[in-house]
Design an enzyme around this catalytic site. Structure first.
Site, PDB file in Angstrom:
ATOM      1  N   GLU A  96      -3.268   7.582  -4.116  1.00  0.00           N
ATOM      2  CA  GLU A  96      -3.203   6.273  -3.451  1.00  0.00           C
ATOM      3  C   GLU A  96      -3.040   5.153  -4.472  1.00  0.00           C
ATOM      4  OE1 GLU A  96      -5.913   4.827   0.039  1.00  0.00           O
ATOM      5  OE2 GLU A  96      -6.900   4.222  -1.828  1.00  0.00           O
ATOM      6  N   TYR A 126       0.865  -1.195   0.000  1.00  0.00           N
ATOM      7  CA  TYR A 126       0.000   0.000   0.000  1.00  0.00           C
ATOM      8  C   TYR A 126       0.895   1.237   0.000  1.00  0.00           C
ATOM      9  CZ  TYR A 126      -3.111   3.700   1.643  1.00  0.00           C
ATOM     10  OH  TYR A 126      -3.807   4.876   1.754  1.00  0.00           O
TER      11      TYR A 126
END
Length: 396
Positions: free
Chosen positions: A198, A110
């Protein structure tokens, strides 16, 4: 402003981020044609909506043939996906991303950039436990979320990117690629005035390639005048109609799903008003900030937006006039009654009004002497919130 995954990937690709080849598709036939162009043994058919959690909701399908692409495209287009971010109403799928598959994934990570207002800096956040359950990781294993604070004057330093790559436990052979991708993502974040950038998952393949398999960009609305290319990517079908209408009128409106509408001036007062309505047992219908230039016409438009669709069963007007003038707010309420009711002398739901500040006495006089029914004056914010909640519950 949000955009779709395929649009985010196109922007990131222009900044040097490694993303899979893919094409948007708006019909089943187009999905099949784009799959032919990819000419790869494994393809991914992805629903494109402005919400996360698509994989768990069945919005991401792996296809190994054109027939499977056709089947999945037929299934997804027009389907309403319900995820943890859409709410129970879900979102209807109107477009797809047809993308080459990545079957040789070694590990998922992530990575994101956000603004941290407490430190007045950009924060890079990373985790070696990326994928669909990153929210659970953040809640149960906060030590697995690594942060690098970036001075906006200096920017992301090479040592910070390298330190993050090592902390996220990228394979040694992929450290340079991961660090370079972080720099590219940061450049996109700054260059496009993002409030969020993101990648989840960011993957390393068996041959140590670093690829952004998913991407999400969110933009600062106040900076869109600098980015006409981003503004052109807006998908109004993904936005709340009331929020679009409010934005065009210069109002800040967010639908909160309840039945007690709020009209205030100032974001801080708006949040306090939402809290106090909850304190007295009510459910706020919205966050609506009319700003500092409340003309009667603007107030009337705010009333129409709040009452549209019948969601609001009562309205709490909580104004502390500084730049705003309480007399103009009062005139706006009367103007709203003229527009909304045939006789101009009533409103369809109870309206509790608390006014303080500039020209407050004149504003109170206008409302007290008006022929409009259903308008109740409140001396305090607490009393007004308690009163509107009581009236909404009594009418339920």
């Amino acid at each position: 402003m949000n955009i779709h995954e395929y649009q985010s990937k196109a922007i990131l690709k222009s900044y040097g981020v490694n993303v899979p080849n893919g094409f948007p598709a708006f019909s089943v036939d187009e999905a099949v044609e784009k799959a032919k162009e990819l000419n790869t043994p494994v393809m991914v058919v992805k629903a494109q909506i402005h919400a996360g959690g698509r994989g768990k909701a069945g919005g991401v399908k792996l296809a190994k043939s054109l027939d499977e692409v056709k089947t999945y495209a037929t299934e997804l287009l027009g389907k309403t996906l319900v995820t943890h971010q859409t709410g129970p109403a879900g979102k209807k799928v109107g477009r797809l991303l047809i993308e080459e598959g990545c079957p040789n994934i070694k590990h998922e990570y992530y990575l994101s950039f956000v603004i941290d207002r407490a430190t007045a800096s950009v924060v890079m956040m990373g985790s070696e436990e990326g994928g669909m359950d990153i929210e659970q990781v953040a809640a149960t294993k906060p030590d697995k979320i690594i942060k690098e604070y970036i001075d906006p004057v200096i920017g992301l330093a090479p040592f910070q990117a390298s330190r993050m790559a090592y902390a996220m436990n990228f394979p040694q052979a992929a450290i340079r690629q991961a660090s370079a991708l972080m720099t590219c993502l940061y450049n996109a974040f700054i260059g496009k005035d993002c409030s969020l950038a993101e990648i989840n998952p960011l993957v390393v393949t068996e041959d140590d390639k670093v690829i952004a398999l998913d991407a999400k960009l969110k933009f600062d609305d106040s900076a869109l005048f600098r980015h006409s290319d981003v503004e052109a990517m807006r998908d109004e079908t993904e936005e709340d109609p009331k929020e679009r209408r409010a934005a065009k009128a210069g109002l800040n409106y967010v639908n909160l799903g309840g039945d007690v509408a709020c009209m205030v001036n100032g974001a801080g007062l708006a949040m306090a008003t939402v809290d106090i309505i909850k304190h007295y047992g009510g459910e706020p219908a919205n966050f609506l900030d009319v700003g500092g230039d409340s003309s009667p016409e603007k107030i009337a438009e705010a009333f129409q937006i709040m009452l549209d669709g019948g969601q609001a069963k009562g309205i709490f007007v909580n104004i502390f006039g500084g730049i705003n003038r309480c007399d103009l707010v009062a005139k706006g309420i009367l103007e709203a009654a003229k527009i909304i009711s045939p006789d101009g002398k009533s409103l369809p739901v109870p309206v509790v009004v608390r006014l303080e500040g500039t020209n407050v006495e004149e504003g109170r006089r206008i409302l007290q002497e008006s022929p409009v029914a259903n308008v109740i004056m409140a001396p305090t914010m607490e009393g007004g919130a308690e009163e509107i909640v009581k009236r909404v519950k009594a009418a339920a």
